[in-house]
Design a protein around this motif. Structure first.
Motif, PDB file in Angstrom:
ATOM      1  N   GLU A  40       0.706  -0.780   0.636  1.00 13.37           N
ATOM      2  CA  GLU A  40       0.524  -0.521  -0.204  1.00 13.37           C
ATOM      3  C   GLU A  40       0.713   1.381   0.017  1.00 13.37           C
ATOM      4  O   GLU A  40       1.733   1.211   0.775  1.00 13.37           O
ATOM      5  CB  GLU A  40      -1.026  -0.259   1.102  1.00 13.37           C
ATOM      6  CG  GLU A  40      -1.765  -1.191   1.432  1.00 13.37           C
ATOM      7  CD  GLU A  40      -2.535  -0.613   2.792  1.00 13.37           C
ATOM      8  OE1 GLU A  40      -2.419  -0.091   3.485  1.00 13.37           O
ATOM      9  OE2 GLU A  40      -3.675  -2.209   2.602  1.00 13.37           O
ATOM     10  N   ALA A  41       0.677   1.924  -0.990  1.00 13.91           N
ATOM     11  CA  ALA A  41       1.079   3.861  -0.936  1.00 13.91           C
ATOM     12  C   ALA A  41       0.444   4.746  -0.862  1.00 13.91           C
ATOM     13  O   ALA A  41      -0.520   4.515  -1.443  1.00 13.91           O
ATOM     14  CB  ALA A  41       1.980   3.126  -2.159  1.00 13.91           C
ATOM     15  N   ALA A  59      -2.763   0.346  -4.387  1.00 10.41           N
ATOM     16  CA  ALA A  59      -2.397  -1.029  -3.626  1.00 10.41           C
ATOM     17  C   ALA A  59      -2.543  -2.458  -4.601  1.00 10.41           C
ATOM     18  O   ALA A  59      -2.898  -1.761  -5.857  1.00 10.41           O
ATOM     19  CB  ALA A  59      -4.000  -0.924  -2.939  1.00 10.41           C
ATOM     20  N   THR A  60      -1.733  -2.748  -3.618  1.00 11.31           N
ATOM     21  CA  THR A  60      -1.543  -4.353  -4.934  1.00 11.31           C
ATOM     22  C   THR A  60      -1.403  -5.738  -3.833  1.00 11.31           C
ATOM     23  O   THR A  60      -0.801  -5.209  -3.081  1.00 11.31           O
ATOM     24  CB  THR A  60      -0.070  -4.229  -5.373  1.00 11.31           C
ATOM     25  OG1 THR A  60      -0.014  -3.322  -6.573  1.00 11.31           O
ATOM     26  CG2 THR A  60       0.341  -5.585  -6.413  1.00 11.31           C
ATOM     27  N   THR A  61      -2.022  -6.524  -4.115  1.00 11.64           N
ATOM     28  CA  THR A  61      -1.432  -7.847  -3.892  1.00 11.64           C
ATOM     29  C   THR A  61      -1.798  -9.316  -4.847  1.00 11.64           C
ATOM     30  O   THR A  61      -2.117  -9.336  -6.103  1.00 11.64           O
ATOM     31  CB  THR A  61      -3.457  -8.919  -3.217  1.00 11.64           C
ATOM     32  OG1 THR A  61      -3.436  -7.665  -2.447  1.00 11.64           O
ATOM     33  CG2 THR A  61      -2.920 -10.000  -2.449  1.00 11.64           C
ATOM     34  N   VAL A  62      -0.677  -9.595  -4.931  1.00  9.62           N
ATOM     35  CA  VAL A  62       0.020 -11.217  -6.209  1.00  9.62           C
ATOM     36  C   VAL A  62      -0.042 -12.039  -4.891  1.00  9.62           C
ATOM     37  O   VAL A  62       1.296 -11.955  -4.218  1.00  9.62           O
ATOM     38  CB  VAL A  62       1.278 -10.068  -6.560  1.00  9.62           C
ATOM     39  CG1 VAL A  62       1.400 -10.808  -7.770  1.00  9.62           C
ATOM     40  CG2 VAL A  62       0.952  -9.011  -7.373  1.00  9.62           C
ATOM     41  N   VAL A  63       0.141 -13.068  -5.858  1.00  8.28           N
ATOM     42  CA  VAL A  63       0.631 -14.348  -4.983  1.00  8.28           C
ATOM     43  C   VAL A  63       0.907 -15.011  -6.293  1.00  8.28           C
ATOM     44  O   VAL A  63       0.326 -15.375  -7.378  1.00  8.28           O
ATOM     45  CB  VAL A  63      -0.783 -15.133  -4.329  1.00  8.28           C
ATOM     46  CG1 VAL A  63      -0.922 -16.603  -4.228  1.00  8.28           C
ATOM     47  CG2 VAL A  63      -2.068 -14.444  -3.483  1.00  8.28           C
ATOM     48  N   VAL A  87      -4.799  -4.508  -8.326  1.00  7.84           N
ATOM     49  CA  VAL A  87      -4.066  -3.364  -8.517  1.00  7.84           C
ATOM     50  C   VAL A  87      -5.235  -2.466  -8.379  1.00  7.84           C
ATOM     51  O   VAL A  87      -5.976  -2.551  -9.127  1.00  7.84           O
ATOM     52  CB  VAL A  87      -3.441  -3.076 -10.095  1.00  7.84           C
ATOM     53  CG1 VAL A  87      -2.707  -1.844  -9.455  1.00  7.84           C
ATOM     54  CG2 VAL A  87      -2.129  -4.468  -9.624  1.00  7.84           C
ATOM     55  N   GLY A  88      -5.383  -1.202  -7.043  1.00 10.44           N
ATOM     56  CA  GLY A  88      -5.883  -0.445  -7.291  1.00 10.44           C
ATOM     57  C   GLY A  88      -5.549   0.596  -7.393  1.00 10.44           C
ATOM     58  O   GLY A  88      -4.705   1.317  -6.657  1.00 10.44           O
ATOM     59  N   HIS A  89      -5.681   2.053  -7.651  1.00 12.44           N
ATOM     60  CA  HIS A  89      -5.460   3.534  -7.570  1.00 12.44           C
ATOM     61  C   HIS A  89      -6.909   4.381  -7.291  1.00 12.44           C
ATOM     62  O   HIS A  89      -7.433   4.258  -7.527  1.00 12.44           O
ATOM     63  CB  HIS A  89      -4.847   4.165  -8.933  1.00 12.44           C
ATOM     64  CG  HIS A  89      -3.691   3.517  -9.362  1.00 12.44           C
ATOM     65  ND1 HIS A  89      -2.439   3.854  -8.742  1.00 12.44           N
ATOM     66  CD2 HIS A  89      -2.878   2.163  -9.959  1.00 12.44           C
ATOM     67  CE1 HIS A  89      -0.695   2.919  -9.050  1.00 12.44           C
ATOM     68  NE2 HIS A  89      -2.219   2.421  -9.960  1.00 12.44           N
ATOM     69  N   GLN A  94      -9.362   8.938  -2.146  1.00 17.94           N
ATOM     70  CA  GLN A  94     -10.262   8.419  -2.017  1.00 17.94           C
ATOM     71  C   GLN A  94      -8.912   7.146  -1.785  1.00 17.94           C
ATOM     72  O   GLN A  94      -7.978   6.570  -2.730  1.00 17.94           O
ATOM     73  CB  GLN A  94     -10.659   7.569  -4.022  1.00 17.94           C
ATOM     74  CG  GLN A  94     -11.541   9.659  -3.822  1.00 17.94           C
ATOM     75  CD  GLN A  94     -12.150   8.838  -5.523  1.00 17.94           C
ATOM     76  OE1 GLN A  94     -11.546   8.511  -6.062  1.00 17.94           O
ATOM     77  NE2 GLN A  94     -13.799   9.664  -5.468  1.00 17.94           N
ATOM     78  N   ALA A  95     -10.198   5.949  -1.751  1.00 16.97           N
ATOM     79  CA  ALA A  95      -8.614   5.081  -0.883  1.00 16.97           C
ATOM     80  C   ALA A  95      -8.807   3.713  -2.222  1.00 16.97           C
ATOM     81  O   ALA A  95      -9.375   4.068  -2.955  1.00 16.97           O
ATOM     82  CB  ALA A  95      -9.659   4.136   0.120  1.00 16.97           C
TER      83      ALA A  95
END
Length: 288
Positions: A40-41, A59-63, A87-89, A94-95
Motif C-alpha cells: 500500500e502506498a 494497493a497491490t496484492t499478488v500471489v 491492483v488499484g488506484h 480516495q481509497a
C-alpha cells in the motif's frame, strides 16, 4: 611435529559461535510454497504540468506459487505461477479499489538461480507481461527478477546467532531501464523454536531511464532519481525449512522524475511517498 601443526591449525581456525543458525534460503526438488506480496502506498506529486500538489493511493496484492523443479549445488530452477494479481488506484484522497488482472492468473515462468542464489535467467516472462495494465510493469522479466532477488536478500544468507549483525548491498532491475540499489543493515533479535526474528534498516535508491514509448528517441525516456532512507523491516525466518515466513516493511521515498517533455523541454515533477509492504510465505495457498 604433525600433532603440533594440527593443533596450531585448529587454534587458528574460526570457531562458529554457539547458537548460530543458517539464515539462508534452502531449496529441495519437489518443494512447493506460496508467496503473497501486499503493498500500500500514499504519494504526493507536484511540479511541471501537475497543476499543484496532487495526492493518490495505490494497493497491490499478488500471489505466486513456486515449485522447485531441480536443485543442485551450482544451479536451482523454480517454476513460478501467478495465482492471482490485484491492483488499484485512488486519486484525491480516495481509497484504492483493487481489481483483478485476470489475464495474469495461471501464467507460469521458469527462473534459474546460480550457486549464490542470484537470478541468472527468466523464461516466459514476456508472455506474462501481456496480461496488460500494470502487469506490464511488475510482471515483466525484470520485475520478476527483482521480486525474487528482494525475497532472497531479505535475510543474511549465512549463519548468525542472537545479537549478531550483518550488512549487504544488492542491485537489481525493476523494469526496463529502472534499477534499484538496496543497502541493508540488520541484527538478529533472537531465535525461538527455530524461527529467527531479524530487524533490518534498509536504504533504497531508484535510478535510470525507463522507455516512455514512441520510438525511444531523444526526449522519450522518463528519468528517475528517487531515494528512500532508513526504511524499517522485520523479518521472520524459519531455520528448519530454510524459508522466510514473513517480512513487514515501511519506508518513505522522495525525489524527482524527469518526463523528458520532447523537443528538449524537460519537465520535472517531484514525488514523495510512504510505502507499507508485507510478504508472507506459506506451504498452502493464502486465503482470500
Amino acid at each position: 611435529m604433525t600433532a603440533l601443526l594440527l593443533a596450531s591449525l585448529a587454534l587458528g581456525a574460526p570457531v562458529p559461535k554457539a547458537g548460530a543458525s543458517d539464515l539462508k534460503w534452502k531449496f529441495k526438488k519437489g518443494d512447493v510454497f506460496y508467496v503473497q506480496l501486499e503493498q500500500e502506498a500514499t504519494s504526493t506529486v507536484n511540479g511541471a504540468g501537475v497543476g499543484g500538489a496532487q495526492g493518490s493511493t495505490s494497493a497491490t496484492t499478488v500471489v505466486y506459487k513456486f515449485s522447485v523443479t531441480s536443485a543442485a549445488e551450482k544451479e536451482t530452477v523454480l517454476d513460478l505461477e501467478c495465482v492471482s494479481a490485484q491492483v488499484g488506484h485512488g486519486i484525491g484522497g480516495q481509497a484504492a479499489k483493487k481489481e483483478d488482472i485476470k489475464a495474469a492468473a495461471g501464467k507460469t515462468v521458469s527462473i534459474t538461480l546460480d550457486a549464490k542464489q542470484a537470478v541468472t535467467k527468466v523464461t516466459g516472462g514476456a508472455e506474462l507481461a501481456k496480461a496488460g495494465g500494470l502487469a506490464e510493469q511488475f510482471l515483466t522479466e525484470d520485475g520478476l527478477k527483482h521480486t525474487l532477488a528482494d525475497l532472497l536478500t531479505a535475510v543474511p544468507g549465512k549463519a548468525l546467532g542472537k545479537g549478531e549483525k550483518w550488512s549487504a548491498e544488492t542491485e537489481s532491475p525493476m523494469m526496463q531501464g529502472l534499477t534499484e540499489k538496496k543497502e541493508s543493515r540488520g541484527v538478529v533479535d533472537g531465535i525461538t523454536d527455530g524461527v529467527a526474528k531479524l530487524s533490518v534498516e534498509v536504504d533504497r535508491t531508484w535510478s535510470g531511464m525507463a522507455n516512455a514509448g514512441g520510438g525511444g528517441g531523444a526526449g522519450q525516456g522518463i528519468n528517475y532519481s528517487l531515494k528512500g532512507e532508513k526504511g524499517q523491516a522485520t523479518v521472520w525466518f524459519d531455520t528448519k525449512t530454510g524459508r522466510m515466513q514473513k517480512r513487514e516493511e515501511t519506508y518513505t521515498v522522495a525525489g524527482g522524475i524527469n518526463l523528458g517533455g520532447g523537443g528538449g523541454a524537460a519537465q520535472q515533477i517531484n514525488l514523495s511517498a510512504s510505502v507499507k509492504s508485507t510478504v508472507t510465505v506459506s506451504d498452502k495457498p493464502p486465503k482470500e
